[in-house]
Scaffold this motif. Structure first.
Motif, PDB file in Angstrom:
ATOM      1  N   ARG A 554      -8.178 -32.386 -27.846  1.00 39.87           N
ATOM      2  CA  ARG A 554      -8.034 -33.721 -27.252  1.00 39.87           C
ATOM      3  C   ARG A 554      -6.616 -34.222 -27.486  1.00 39.87           C
ATOM      4  O   ARG A 554      -6.077 -34.092 -28.581  1.00 39.87           O
ATOM      5  N   GLU A 716      -6.849 -40.627 -22.886  1.00 42.12           N
ATOM      6  CA  GLU A 716      -7.180 -39.489 -23.754  1.00 42.12           C
ATOM      7  C   GLU A 716      -7.762 -38.401 -22.880  1.00 42.12           C
ATOM      8  O   GLU A 716      -8.631 -38.676 -22.039  1.00 42.12           O
ATOM      9  N   ASP A 718      -9.299 -34.331 -22.699  1.00 45.13           N
ATOM     10  CA  ASP A 718      -9.752 -33.125 -23.398  1.00 45.13           C
ATOM     11  C   ASP A 718      -9.388 -31.902 -22.564  1.00 45.13           C
ATOM     12  O   ASP A 718      -9.914 -31.729 -21.462  1.00 45.13           O
TER      13      ASP A 718
END
Lengths: 892, 108
Positions: A554, A716, A718
């Motif tokens: 992440r 954010e 991943d």
């Protein structure tokens, strides 16, 4: 606050020291002994480690404290105490002569008391309300609540939902309020990456106004707190200073006091350490528990670049200290007036509540379940010890008969047995406390999903609980033989005592004990069995994607990197870099990964592009993805196409929908080509993919849709990579791949997808593990109980067995007689236990997945298991019964 | 009268250790001294109860010294043998000397 010059490793914890102080308080030397021991404790702690030093200290508490307390009692009480001492001395001598009995009794008691004390500590930690703040009753929280949620209630059982304040709201309170001496705002911000050590470390960061520590009345133990000018109302204006949490200071800096002034590299910026909090500092944010955010490792002042001063962000938890004489209602009235112009909306209102109300919790069902399990185990332990005592009583009939013959009254015998019970109980308590210390440490290390687990320790109330349980329990079971066999005590005579066979009453009593023990064991076995079967079913659930051989990292992006064009270029480069790894088959990224802990939002969608007021509404979960995301996770494409690199920021808005979403929204036609209005903009459905589970294995598939990350970036992301071999091996290289493109970005989580899925069932696994452990211990104890009772019964019926064999009984018949006898009471117990389990297993239904509370397989399995265990446990004594020499048995 | 009170074997050792340690006769050091010199490991509980008994008999007294940070602010005690204590040690040694007279062959 901590005294200067001391830290945690210098002194033993307050429990043993407090106990020793209590025990030696009537001696002239008491305080000085404490000083001497402290000195030695530090020496041992330095040389051998704190754990050994703590154990050593406990030994001293027993070795010095108890004799000192006994001497003090003798001094005060004279003759009576002398008699008690005589009893204790006699008891210790007799116990030494029966080491096996002593070890088994103390060990069994220690096990049960240890389990119960551990769970008591857990419950005590959850329910306690002892705020470590100065004048905690004057400390309040300021919240807003939506009028709409008034009737709802949150998970803690509060009847209204708490909403944090915005920064301007805090500011208005801080500047304009007269009801508060001072107010402070804080929140647990995103983690930061600490570099400068061997490798970057993710640290939990609390962001606070300069006033926080003074409002709480908990100034740092070393150094200072933030000064007024260090926090700022404008992002980027705050000073780069940090106050360390005590635990982080100990683990990262070994408790070195010269840490003050040292610099830390956090997210590429230099922060200077100005203070270290004391070990008692604890601020339970509403973010915890369950938010996945642990305790803050360090605190930095408000006003960091890009950190939550957004006018409308409901980020800030606000605490205030009431000014002298001001009541809660007055403060609330003033806050309402002050914040009237800066409300989030007309549907919210301000609440001022005691801080204690925010930090108190109610007992959650899973902890209650575990405590119940430990309680049942403890009952089994007492029953087992009662069986042991009964056996010992039989063995000592001659001795007791002699004492009765010499004039000892029933009360004297009773007192003696009571003393033995008390001594064994205290020894069991001691062992139980040690097991509880180990048990709580193990719990903290396992970090199960229990609230406040990081605060768990065996404290004074738990010690008292252990001692009381041991004393009362062992005294009761220790004196039971007198009631069960009072006839034996009254009529005992030296010549007959040794030869008497067991009386009907005592046999019935023993059978009752075995049956009760079995019933409780069956209850635990059924619970353990149901939870295990439920866990197995849960783990076999089809998630809709392939979790094996997928690695994920992440990355947190600063606000500046969220320009769609720039973001797309960055993400694409990282994916290419990752795919250049020979062990990576393909890579992609998502904003919101299934089982990725949060980040998957949900939206209301209008079906059809035309009328925004169209009644065709749908709700679905939104996942932002890069091309090849579905291929990387093995999610099948059912129709149309997936997201591609041609779906960029400037191209038409598209989405891919899940099968269930497509079927529900367009039941009789293909969804491909349909238009959906999302956030006011029309999006075309270009493909349909298989359904996946998003957060919990036990939940149904949810409708979801996928939008191109290139069209809606996220802060954010991943990155995911399908690998040829063990995905854990490429994690390090994936992180390097991110840093090869942007070396300044923190990689906040590296994991495998399989691990994330497994973690989602951590609570279920933990529950099943504990219940099975309790049930296993109970099964062993119960088997021991059956063995003990059968062996004793055989010993007492030697003559009868001899007669039977002499009269021509087959050995198998004698064995059958013995095994049948023990099976009878065990089966009665099993029947009772199964009935009880049926009655109460409904309580478990909330914890079960795919298994009914009356699952027949579990019940039958447990009944068979208990029967086999009982036969095995009574087999050896039955063999002994067939070896009786008829002549020898008849000789007496 | 304190001097007429009897002295146990362990008490005897403690008094001698206190006399040898002089200004360093603190509880921790007394225990360490007996272990080093005589090779006898003494439990702290036994030592503290002996010190208490000897004090009651009037053979031992103590004074308080400054504390150190590692003692958490609790002062140290330095023990010294009182005149009756010294007398008791002398009597005890004399008795041993008299009774062991002529036993050279047996005792070696």
């Amino acid at each position: 606050m901590e005294k200067p010059g001391t830290n945690k490793s210098d002194s033993p914890s307050s429990n043993p020291e407090g106990l020793l102080r209590l025990l030696t308080r009537n001696t002239a030397h008491g305080p000085y002994i404490l000083g001497d021991l402290r000195e030695e404790f530090r020496d041992i702690s330095d040389r051998r480690g704190r754990l050994l030093a703590v154990l050593w200290y406990w030994v001293q508490v027993l070795g010095i404290g108890i004799p000192a307390a006994v001497r003090a009692v003798v001094r005060n009480r004279g003759g009576k105490a002398e008699q008690i001492l005589q009893d204790i001395g006699f008891c210790l001598r007799t116990l030494r002569k029966r080491p096996l009995f002593t070890v088994i009794s103390v060990g069994t008691l220690g096990l049960g008391i240890g389990a119960m004390t551990t769970m008591y500590s857990v419950v005590h930690t959850i329910l306690r309300n002892d705020l470590p703040y100065r004048n905690a009753d004057r400390l309040v929280s300021i919240w807003q609540t939506s009028r709409n949620t008034e009737e709802g209630g949150d998970e803690s059982g509060n009847r209204w939902g708490r909403i944090q304040l915005t920064y301007p709201q805090f500011n208005r309170l801080s500047e304009g309020s007269r009801s508060f001496e001072n107010v402070a705002a804080f929140h647990r911000g995103p983690s930061m990456i600490l570099t400068g050590g061997d490798q970057p470390l993710r640290v939990g960061v609390g962001v606070a106004s300069a006033s926080l520590f003074s409002v709480l009345g908990l100034e740092p133990a070393v150094g200072r707190s933030f000064q007024l000018g260090e926090a700022a109302g404008t992002p980027g204006q705050a000073a780069n200073v940090a106050v360390l949490d005590h635990g982080f200071w100990m683990s990262r800096f070994g408790g070195e006091r010269d840490v003050i002034g040292k610099s830390l590299m956090l997210d590429g910026r230099t922060f200077h350490v100005v203070g270290v909090l004391g070990p008692r500092f604890r601020l339970r944010s509403r973010d915890e528990p369950g938010s996945g955010k642990g305790r803050a490792n360090l605190w930095i002042p408000i006003g960091q670049p890009g950190r939550g001063l957004n006018d409308s962000a409901l980020d800030w938890e606000v605490v205030g200290r009431l000014a002298p004489g001001v009541t809660l209602e007055e403060a609330e009235a003033e806050a309402k007036v002050l914040l009237a112009g800066v409300y989030q909306g007309s549907e919210t209102e301000i609440r001022v509540v005691p801080r204690a109300a925010d930090e108190s919790l109610t007992l959650d069902p899973r902890t209650a379940l575990m405590t119940g399990g430990a309680g049942i185990l403890l009952l089994i332990v007492f029953l087992n010890v009662a069986i042991l005592f009964l056996g010992e009583f039989h063995g000592r009939r001659q001795e007791i008969a002699t004492r009765v013959a010499l004039g000892a009254g029933r009360s004297r015998i009773f007192r003696q047995l009571m003393t033995e019970g008390a001594v064994l109980g205290l020894m069991g308590s001691g062992l139980g406390i040690l097991s509880a210390v180990a048990g709580t440490r193990a719990l903290v290390a396992l970090a199960p999903p229990i609230p406040r687990i990081d605060e768990l320790a065996v404290e004074s109330p738990a010690l008292l609980c252990a001692i009381l349980l041991g004393l009362v329990g062992a005294i009761v079971v220790g004196t039971l033989p007198v009631f069960s066999q009072s006839e034996g005590v009254r009529s005992a005579s030296i010549t007959t005592a040794a030869n008497r066979t067991t009386t009907g009453r005592s046999e019935l009593f023993q059978s009752g004990l075995v049956a009760s023990e079995m019933a409780l064991t069956v209850l635990l076995l059924v619970f353990g069995g149901l939870l295990t079967r439920s866990l197995i079913k849960l783990q076999a659930v089809d998630t809709g994607f392939r979790a094996q051989k997928v690695a994920t990292v992440r990355v947190s992006l600063p606000a500046s990197a969220q320009d769609p064009e720039e973001f797309f270029a960055f993400a694409r480069s990282v994916v290419r870099e990752m795919e250049s790894d020979p062990e990576v088959i393909r890579a992609s990224a998502a904003g919101g990964l299934p089982f990725g802990a949060g980040m998957i939002g949900g939206d209301g969608l209008t079906l059809g592009a035309g009328d925004p007021e169209s009644p065709d509404q749908a709700f679905a979960r939104r996942i932002h993805v890069l091309p090849e995301f579905h291929e990387t996770l093995g999610i099948p494409l059912l129709a149309g196409r997936g997201i591609t690199y041609s779906d960029g920021p400037e191209t038409p808005a598209v989405m891919v929908v899940s099968e269930s979403f497509a079927q529900r929204s367009w039941p009789n036609r293909s969804a491909v080509g349909e238009t959906v209005r999302h956030w006011g903009e029309p999006r075309t459905v270009v493909g349909i993919v298989g359904d996946v589970k998003l957060e919990e294995l036990g939940m149904d598939h949810e409708s979801s849709f996928y939008v191109p990350l290139a069209q809606i970036p996220r802060s954010e992301v991943d990155f995911v990579a399908q690998t040829t071999g063990d995905p854990a091996r490429v994690l390090h290289r994936m992180r390097q791949a991110v840093w090869a493109i942007r070396s300044d970005l923190p990689v906040t989580r590296t994991s495998t997808l399989a691990r994330l899925v497994a973690d989602s069932a951590a609570a279920e696994r933990f529950r099943a593990f504990f219940m099975v452990a309790f049930a296993g211990a109970a099964a062993i104890l119960a088997a021991g109980g059956v063995f003990g009772v059968t062996a004793r019964s055989v010993a007492l019926r030697r003559r009868e067995m001899g007669v039977r064999l002499a009269l021509g009984a087959q050995k198998t018949a004698v064995m059958g007689l013995v095994i049948g006898g023990s099976l009878r009471s065990a089966l009665i117990g099993t029947a009772l236990g199964l009935t009880g389990a049926l009655a109460v297993s409904q309580l478990l239904s909330g914890f079960l997945f795919g298994v009914r509370a009356w699952d027949p397989l579990t019940y039958v399995g447990v009944a068979l298991w208990v029967t086999v265990t009982c036969v095995v446990a009574s087999f050896a004594p039955a063999r002994v019964a067939t070896d009786v020499d008829p002549l020898e048995a008849l000789r007496v | 009268m304190p001097g007429s009170k009897s002295l146990g074997e362990f008490e005897h050792l403690v008094l001698l250790a206190v006399l040898q340690l002089k200004a360093d006769a603190r509880a921790i050091d007394i225990r360490a001294h007996i272990l080093e010199q005589v090779g006898r490991s003494v439990s702290r509980g036994a030592l503290y109860s002996s010190l208490e008994r000897l004090e009651k008999k009037g053979f031992l007294s103590w004074e308080v010294e400054d504390t150190t940070p590692e003692r958490g602010g609790i002062p140290r005690r330095r023990f010294f043998v009182t005149e009756p204590g010294l007398e008791a040690v002398r009597n005890s040694l004399r008795a041993i000397s008299i009774l062991s007279d002529g036993l050279g062959e047996v005792l070696g």
